[in-house]
Design an enzyme around this catalytic site. Structure first.
Site, mmCIF file in Angstrom:
data_model
loop_
_atom_site.group_PDB
_atom_site.id
_atom_site.type_symbol
_atom_site.label_atom_id
_atom_site.label_comp_id
_atom_site.label_asym_id
_atom_site.label_seq_id
_atom_site.Cartn_x
_atom_site.Cartn_y
_atom_site.Cartn_z
ATOM 1 N N ILE A 32 0.819 -1.220 0.000
ATOM 2 C CA ILE A 32 0.000 0.000 0.000
ATOM 3 C C ILE A 32 0.853 1.271 0.000
ATOM 4 O O ILE A 32 0.340 2.357 -0.246
ATOM 5 C CB ILE A 32 -1.006 0.035 1.175
ATOM 6 C CG1 ILE A 32 -0.293 -0.023 2.519
ATOM 7 C CG2 ILE A 32 -2.031 -1.074 1.034
ATOM 8 C CD1 ILE A 32 -1.198 0.254 3.708
ATOM 9 N N HIS A 101 8.147 -11.488 5.431
ATOM 10 C CA HIS A 101 7.610 -11.047 4.150
ATOM 11 C C HIS A 101 8.756 -10.684 3.225
ATOM 12 O O HIS A 101 9.798 -10.222 3.651
ATOM 13 C CB HIS A 101 6.632 -9.874 4.306
ATOM 14 C CG HIS A 101 7.190 -8.675 5.001
ATOM 15 N ND1 HIS A 101 7.439 -8.631 6.362
ATOM 16 C CD2 HIS A 101 7.557 -7.470 4.514
ATOM 17 C CE1 HIS A 101 7.921 -7.444 6.670
ATOM 18 N NE2 HIS A 101 8.012 -6.716 5.572
#
Length: 120
Positions: A32, A101
């Site tokens: 994002i 991640h």
């Protein structure tokens, strides 16, 4: 809500995210706050806090993350121009979400990742 819980909610489709790939082991979605035209996060579908927490039982997850990055780079048409895969581990490396991640970053020249120093 902690950032780790946000990743879990994305995996389970409980909050909106631009998921571009998901299977039984991993989920990939657009960051994002992208740092480049292509910035995708690839995460395991189970909580692994850091790279230091991986064990042999996570071997399939890690290989799936890398193989999926290759496929996503091809789909995004950056496999030939180049891309970067980044996994940060702990504070000094800049890990701010303690849920393993991998960043797939590309779509423009990225330059050197670290400044090099010559030893005299």
């Amino acid at each position: 809500m902690t950032k780790e819980k946000i990743f879990s909610k994305i995996i389970h489709h409980q909050i909106p995210a631009n998921i571009i790939y998901q299977d039984e082991l991993i989920t990939a979605f657009h960051d994002i706050l992208p740092q480049a035209p292509i910035h995708i996060l690839i995460i395991p579908n189970i909580l692994i806090p850091t790279i230091n927490d991986i064990t042999i039982k996570h071997e399939m997850i890690l290989s799936r993350m890398i193989l999926s990055a290759k496929k996503i780079a091809k789909k995004e048409k950056i496999e030939k121009s180049g891309y970067r895969l980044v996994i940060n581990c702990n504070d000094h490396a800049g890990q701010d979400i303690y849920y393993l991640h991998m960043h797939l970053i590309g779509g423009r020249p990225l330059g050197p990742m670290l400044q090099t120093f010559s030893i005299k």
